[in-house]
Enzyme design. Structure first.
Site, mmCIF file in Angstrom:
data_model
loop_
_atom_site.group_PDB
_atom_site.id
_atom_site.type_symbol
_atom_site.label_atom_id
_atom_site.label_comp_id
_atom_site.label_asym_id
_atom_site.label_seq_id
_atom_site.Cartn_x
_atom_site.Cartn_y
_atom_site.Cartn_z
ATOM 1 N N HIS A 46 -45.298 -31.294 31.409
ATOM 2 C CA HIS A 46 -44.328 -30.829 32.763
ATOM 3 C C HIS A 46 -44.923 -31.292 33.908
ATOM 4 O O HIS A 46 -44.000 -31.745 34.960
ATOM 5 C CB HIS A 46 -44.418 -29.254 32.821
ATOM 6 C CG HIS A 46 -43.904 -28.684 31.409
ATOM 7 N ND1 HIS A 46 -44.483 -27.747 30.920
ATOM 8 C CD2 HIS A 46 -42.819 -28.636 30.975
ATOM 9 C CE1 HIS A 46 -43.834 -27.166 30.138
ATOM 10 N NE2 HIS A 46 -42.874 -27.749 29.937
ATOM 11 N N LYS B 139 -35.189 -13.762 26.183
ATOM 12 C CA LYS B 139 -36.234 -14.494 25.580
ATOM 13 C C LYS B 139 -37.684 -14.066 25.551
ATOM 14 O O LYS B 139 -38.114 -13.753 26.943
ATOM 15 C CB LYS B 139 -35.945 -16.038 25.868
ATOM 16 C CG LYS B 139 -36.144 -16.987 25.088
ATOM 17 C CD LYS B 139 -35.779 -18.399 25.511
ATOM 18 C CE LYS B 139 -37.063 -19.404 25.149
ATOM 19 N NZ LYS B 139 -36.764 -20.621 25.994
ATOM 20 N N ARG C 6 -38.543 -36.220 25.498
ATOM 21 C CA ARG C 6 -39.482 -36.637 24.630
ATOM 22 C C ARG C 6 -39.027 -37.514 23.389
ATOM 23 O O ARG C 6 -39.457 -38.395 23.088
ATOM 24 C CB ARG C 6 -40.380 -35.361 24.115
ATOM 25 C CG ARG C 6 -41.243 -34.833 25.154
ATOM 26 C CD ARG C 6 -41.522 -33.411 24.836
ATOM 27 N NE ARG C 6 -40.695 -32.505 24.859
ATOM 28 C CZ ARG C 6 -40.684 -31.199 25.040
ATOM 29 N NH1 ARG C 6 -41.903 -30.629 24.908
ATOM 30 N NH2 ARG C 6 -39.639 -30.544 24.963
HETATM 31 P P1 ADP Z 1 -37.288 -25.091 28.142
HETATM 32 O O1 ADP Z 1 -37.628 -24.005 27.377
HETATM 33 O O2 ADP Z 1 -36.143 -24.996 29.109
HETATM 34 O O3 ADP Z 1 -36.966 -26.247 27.330
HETATM 35 P P2 ADP Z 1 -39.741 -26.105 28.671
HETATM 36 O O4 ADP Z 1 -40.625 -25.370 29.636
HETATM 37 O O5 ADP Z 1 -39.950 -26.327 27.248
HETATM 38 O O6 ADP Z 1 -38.390 -25.562 28.971
HETATM 39 O O7 ADP Z 1 -39.540 -27.704 29.300
HETATM 40 C C1 ADP Z 1 -38.694 -28.036 30.436
HETATM 41 C C2 ADP Z 1 -38.400 -29.509 30.501
HETATM 42 O O8 ADP Z 1 -39.746 -30.286 30.537
HETATM 43 C C3 ADP Z 1 -37.667 -29.833 29.538
HETATM 44 O O9 ADP Z 1 -36.765 -30.847 30.189
HETATM 45 C C4 ADP Z 1 -38.561 -30.455 28.508
HETATM 46 O O10 ADP Z 1 -37.947 -31.504 27.940
HETATM 47 C C5 ADP Z 1 -39.606 -31.314 29.653
HETATM 48 N N1 ADP Z 1 -40.843 -31.242 28.923
HETATM 49 C C6 ADP Z 1 -41.634 -30.394 28.471
HETATM 50 N N2 ADP Z 1 -42.776 -31.075 27.883
HETATM 51 C C7 ADP Z 1 -42.711 -32.324 28.212
HETATM 52 C C8 ADP Z 1 -43.755 -33.308 27.926
HETATM 53 N N3 ADP Z 1 -44.497 -33.295 26.973
HETATM 54 N N4 ADP Z 1 -43.123 -34.601 28.427
HETATM 55 C C9 ADP Z 1 -42.101 -34.772 28.961
HETATM 56 N N5 ADP Z 1 -41.146 -33.980 29.329
HETATM 57 C C10 ADP Z 1 -41.372 -32.636 28.663
#
Ligand code: ADP
Length: 181
Positions: free
Chosen positions: A21, A45, A94
């Site tokens: 992130h 959630k 990803r």
């Molecule tokens: P959500 O539950 O809304 O998907 P996340 O916190 O899991 O939220 O992720 C938020 C954003 O960050 C999403 O767009 C996700 O694809 C991106 N993201 C999460 N982990 C990574 C990573 N390792 N590399 C790139 N982007 C990521």
């Protein structure tokens, strides 16, 4: 600092924030004059960390970046984005599976955002850094649950150190060590 008129909105669960992130946020912040990292507070959630805890970690991650702000919201993202004056939504990609879901959400948010085509909100995607493309909050939570319950399994602890900030790792450890007792 990036484009002067661009406000990017980076929404997510961030439960907890990972280096994946942080990488996307910092790269996005280079394109924009303002980046709002916003925690989705979804009452339906269940999350491991409270919204307050998740925001505290984000604040720590971006403490040296004045044009990165933290916020949280619930409800319709398209509406919230309009209230915040966002130019675009930022998301990280990803895998092909991410693309499938994210392109659908992008279309959905665009459809819901405004009556006029010219005012509809777009989503900007940044491809994950190869080193971090396997990192996800769910993997972090799942690993921590096994690594820290009972005893700290050292190789696992080292692996987590490559995925999250020390303060997040400490909080995970506390959660599960305490949870056990
Ligand atoms: P959500 O539950 O809304 O998907 P996340 O916190 O899991 O939220 O992720 C938020 C954003 O960050 C999403 O767009 C996700 O694809 C991106 N993201 C999460 N982990 C990574 C990573 N390792 N590399 C790139 N982007 C990521």
């Amino acid at each position: 600092m990036g484009c002067h008129r661009m406000t990017l909105l980076y929404p997510g669960s961030f439960d907890p924030v990972t280096y994946g992130h942080i990488d996307i946020a910092l790269r996005g912040a280079k394109l924009a004059s303002r980046l709002i990292v916003s925690v989705v507070a979804n009452p339906n959630k269940s999350s491991l960390f409270s919204v307050e805890e998740r925001m505290r970690f984000l604040r720590e991650a971006f403490q040296n970046h004045a044009h990165i702000e933290m916020d949280s919201f619930s409800g319709l993202l398209a509406e919230y984005a309009a209230i915040k004056g966002a130019t675009a939504i930022l998301r990280g990609l990803r895998t092909a599976a991410d693309f499938e879901t994210e392109s659908r959400y992008a279309a959905y948010n665009r459809m819901l955002s405004a009556k006029e085509d010219s005012e509809k909100i777009d989503t900007v995607f940044i491809a994950a850094s190869p080193k971090l493309s396997h990192v996800s909050s769910s993997i972090v939570r799942e690993a921590a649950a096994h690594i820290y319950v009972g005893h700290a399994f050292e190789p696992g602890d080292i692996a987590l150190a490559a995925m999250v900030m020390p303060s997040v790792r400490m909080a995970l450890r506390n959660k599960y060590v305490k949870g056990k007792g």
